[in-house]
Design a protein around this motif. Structure first.
Motif, short mmCIF file in Angstrom:
data_model
loop_
_atom_site.label_atom_id
_atom_site.label_comp_id
_atom_site.label_asym_id
_atom_site.label_seq_id
_atom_site.Cartn_x
_atom_site.Cartn_y
_atom_site.Cartn_z
N THR A 28 0.51 -1.15 -0.07
CA THR A 28 0.05 -0.05 0.21
C THR A 28 0.86 1.25 -0.12
OG1 THR A 28 -0.35 0.02 2.29
CG2 THR A 28 -1.74 -1.27 1.02
N ILE A 29 0.76 2.05 -0.56
CA ILE A 29 1.02 3.88 -0.95
C ILE A 29 0.30 4.45 -0.55
CG2 ILE A 29 3.44 4.75 -2.19
CD1 ILE A 29 2.83 2.23 -4.40
N GLY A 30 0.88 5.37 0.99
CA GLY A 30 0.05 7.03 1.11
C GLY A 30 -1.34 6.27 1.66
N PHE A 31 -1.10 5.53 2.78
CA PHE A 31 -1.95 5.10 3.36
C PHE A 31 -1.54 5.19 4.84
CE2 PHE A 31 -3.70 2.25 0.24
CZ PHE A 31 -4.69 2.62 0.71
N SER A 32 -2.53 5.83 6.02
CA SER A 32 -1.82 5.97 7.58
C SER A 32 -1.49 4.44 7.92
CB SER A 32 -2.58 7.03 7.97
OG SER A 32 -3.94 6.09 7.89
N ASP A 33 -0.71 4.53 9.24
CA ASP A 33 -0.51 2.81 9.59
C ASP A 33 -1.44 2.47 10.02
OD1 ASP A 33 2.03 2.93 8.63
OD2 ASP A 33 2.72 4.41 11.04
N ASP B 208 5.22 6.94 -0.04
CA ASP B 208 5.53 7.73 -0.84
C ASP B 208 5.98 6.95 -1.90
OD1 ASP B 208 7.78 8.10 -0.21
OD2 ASP B 208 7.98 9.79 0.27
N LEU B 209 5.19 7.42 -3.00
CA LEU B 209 6.31 6.69 -4.51
C LEU B 209 7.98 6.33 -4.09
CD1 LEU B 209 3.93 8.36 -7.80
CD2 LEU B 209 3.79 5.97 -6.49
N TYR B 210 8.35 7.33 -3.61
CA TYR B 210 9.62 7.47 -3.62
C TYR B 210 9.83 6.11 -2.66
CZ TYR B 210 14.58 7.70 -2.34
OH TYR B 210 15.98 8.12 -2.23
N ASP B 211 9.11 5.66 -1.55
CA ASP B 211 9.27 4.78 -0.53
C ASP B 211 8.89 3.37 -1.49
OD1 ASP B 211 9.45 4.06 1.63
OD2 ASP B 211 7.83 4.23 2.81
N ALA B 212 7.63 3.31 -2.07
CA ALA B 212 7.03 2.47 -2.64
C ALA B 212 8.65 1.50 -3.12
CB ALA B 212 6.71 2.88 -3.09
N VAL C 19 -0.59 -3.72 -6.19
CA VAL C 19 -0.53 -2.65 -4.87
C VAL C 19 -1.37 -2.15 -4.97
CG1 VAL C 19 1.36 -0.23 -4.98
CG2 VAL C 19 2.40 -2.89 -6.74
N ILE C 20 -1.34 -1.12 -4.42
CA ILE C 20 -2.72 -0.31 -3.75
C ILE C 20 -1.95 0.93 -3.14
CG2 ILE C 20 -4.86 0.32 -2.77
CD1 ILE C 20 -4.60 -2.41 -1.75
N ILE C 21 -2.90 2.16 -4.66
CA ILE C 21 -1.58 3.16 -4.57
C ILE C 21 -2.61 4.57 -4.12
CG2 ILE C 21 -0.39 5.32 -5.07
CD1 ILE C 21 0.76 3.25 -7.53
N ILE D 224 -5.62 2.29 -7.81
CA ILE D 224 -5.46 3.62 -8.17
C ILE D 224 -7.10 3.97 -7.25
CG2 ILE D 224 -5.40 5.53 -8.25
CD1 ILE D 224 -2.75 4.73 -8.90
N LEU D 225 -6.65 4.52 -6.02
CA LEU D 225 -7.65 4.33 -4.79
C LEU D 225 -7.67 6.10 -5.11
CD1 LEU D 225 -6.87 2.97 -1.75
CD2 LEU D 225 -8.71 2.44 -3.78
N SER D 226 -9.16 6.75 -5.60
CA SER D 226 -8.99 8.46 -5.76
C SER D 226 -9.81 9.49 -5.80
CB SER D 226 -8.76 8.86 -7.60
OG SER D 226 -9.00 10.04 -7.76
N ALA D 227 -10.10 10.68 -4.91
CA ALA D 227 -11.44 11.13 -4.12
C ALA D 227 -11.49 11.76 -5.47
CB ALA D 227 -10.62 12.69 -3.30
N LYS D 228 -11.37 11.52 -6.59
CA LYS D 228 -11.49 12.67 -7.97
C LYS D 228 -12.01 11.47 -9.36
CE LYS D 228 -8.39 16.07 -7.04
NZ LYS D 228 -7.47 16.81 -7.38
#
Length: 131
Positions: free
Chosen positions: A5-10, A33-37, A49-51, A78-82
């Motif tokens: 998972t990328i960009g989620f809170s723990d 983030d993507l760098y960490d991923a 992979v869930i981003i 990808i999870l997007s608000a838009k």
């Protein structure tokens, strides 16, 4: 199965892992983030992979290409608000987009299960034996 998972809170990742455990046993790693991923995917192969959409198309495009080059069977969600971004994500090579996911880890877990069915299939063939 291993999921990144990328960009989620723990806390959200723990809730998602708990929901996924209802369907199957898996290991969930969480990148900030993507760098960490990139560091995670350099050393491990993931089935999914869930981003969370960070709004950085160029980095996302490069990351999706790197992941698919290493293991083409890896599914990317990808999870997007838009909602309008869906077409752009599919153009990048993403396998699934969930809009307005908010606080529903059970919805995400169900979509993960759906994506994994396509990856692993429902039949196992061993010579003449079909399970």
């Amino acid at each position: 199965m291993r999921i990144l998972t990328i960009g989620f809170s723990d806390e959200y990742t723990k809730q998602l892992e708990k929901e996924l455990y209802n369907y199957f046993i898996c290991i969930v790693d969480n990148a900030k983030d993507l760098y960490d991923a990139t560091n995670f995917t350099d050393f491990r192969h993931y089935e999914l992979v869930i981003i969370v959409d960070e709004g950085i198309k160029f980095s996302l495009e490069r990351y999706v290409n790197e992941v698919k080059k290493k293991k083409s069977e890896t599914k990317i969600m990808i999870l997007s608000a838009k909602s309008p971004n869906q077409n752009a994500f599919f153009t990048l090579g993403v396998d699934d987009v969930i809009c307005d996911y908010c606080d529903h880890p059970d919805l995400i877990a169900a979509r993960v299960l759906s994506n994994m069915r396509h990856l692993f299939g429902t039949h196992v063939n061993i010579d003449k034996l079909v399970i």
